[in-house]
Design an enzyme around this catalytic site. Structure first.
Site, PDB file in Angstrom:
ATOM      1  N   CYS A   1       0.850  -1.200   0.000  1.00  0.00           N
ATOM      2  CA  CYS A   1       0.000   0.000   0.000  1.00  0.00           C
ATOM      3  C   CYS A   1       0.884   1.249   0.000  1.00  0.00           C
ATOM      4  CB  CYS A   1      -0.901   0.028   1.224  1.00  0.00           C
ATOM      5  SG  CYS A   1      -1.801   1.595   1.369  1.00  0.00           S
ATOM      6  N   ILE A   2       0.680   2.092  -0.979  1.00  0.00           N
ATOM      7  CA  ILE A   2       1.586   3.234  -1.154  1.00  0.00           C
ATOM      8  C   ILE A   2       1.463   4.239  -0.010  1.00  0.00           C
ATOM      9  CG2 ILE A   2      -0.012   4.458  -2.720  1.00  0.00           C
ATOM     10  CD1 ILE A   2       2.544   5.415  -4.232  1.00  0.00           C
TER      11      ILE A   2
END
Lengths: 118, 131
Positions: free
Chosen positions: B77-78
């Site tokens: 997840c960025i």
């Protein structure tokens, strides 16, 4: 499409879990997925109105919470027993949520295809 | 059977080791791991910069080797990664940081990838930490 019940059980300022759970809900809403949310345990404090997180140098959760209905996340539930245990009244909550009993929570778990608790 | 795994436990959490054992078992049993999604403190498993004492197991290195060897779809997840200092080259440049540390085989992307994987898998298994 598979329905997802997200359970928010972390106190709002105990770390990133509250925010990162809400992020999953909002992302689901952005993709028009059937996402419901249930607040229970310490998580019910996320809904309490009139918090001053700026004292803790934290950002208010309010913008994320009020974003839920805007993103189409309208199935919002709070465990009534968790509220009672903490002497909280539904009127003190900052978001319109449905009160549910333990047996109704069991039903929510049964009717959603998936459940996620961070 | 198509499996999606979600990890949200830190590299030090036993859940991260259990997840790796489970992932190996999924492949050994002939099933597919369609995606592994790293969220919360599990993003650290994708860092090249963890150093553990010589007499301890390096779980991040084991995960990275497992992802590479099996050419898995490993999505980090960025937003969770940026907050915790796990950056690829493009993000390091964008935020003017002097280093990147995302291991080969991992990709930074959004939570849409989590939802997509949860929708399409036959089985979703979440390994969560104690937090």
């Amino acid at each position: 499409m598979k329905s997802l019940l997200l359970i928010a059980s972390h106190a709002p300022w105990s770390g990133l879990a509250a925010r990162e759970t809400l992020d999953i809900a909002l992302a689901g809403g952005a993709f028009d997925l059937p996402v419901s949310m249930l607040w229970q345990g310490e998580g019910v404090y996320q809904l309490l109105a009139g918090q001053q997180p700026d004292i803790l140098q934290q950002k208010n959760l309010q913008s994320q919470l009020s974003g839920l209905p805007l993103f189409g996340i309208e199935q919002l539930y709070v465990c009534s027993e968790s509220l009672q245990q903490r002497n909280l009244l539904p009127e003190q909550l900052a978001l319109e949520v449905q009160l549910v009993s333990k047996s109704e929570i069991r039903q929510l778990l049964a009717t959603h295809a998936q459940t996620l608790v961070l | 059977m198509q499996f999606t795994l979600i990890l949200s436990s830190s590299p030090q959490d036993p859940a991260s080791r259990r997840a790796l054992c489970f992932a190996r078992a999924v492949i050994a049993a002939g099933h597919q791991l369609q995606r592994i999604f790293f969220y919360q403190d599990a993003v650290h498993l994708a860092s090249r910069l963890l150093v553990v004492p010589q007499d301890e197991q390096d779980l991040a290195a084991q995960w990275q080797e497992f992802v590479r060897e099996n050419r898995l779809d490993a999505v980090v997840c960025i937003a969770a990664a940026l907050r915790r200092g796990v950056l690829d080259e493009a993000e390091a440049r964008r935020y003017e940081k002097d280093a990147d540390n995302l291991a080969a085989g991992f990709e930074l992307s959004g939570l849409g990838q989590l939802h997509e994987a949860m929708q399409s898998a036959n089985r979703v298994v979440h390994f969560k930490g104690d937090a």
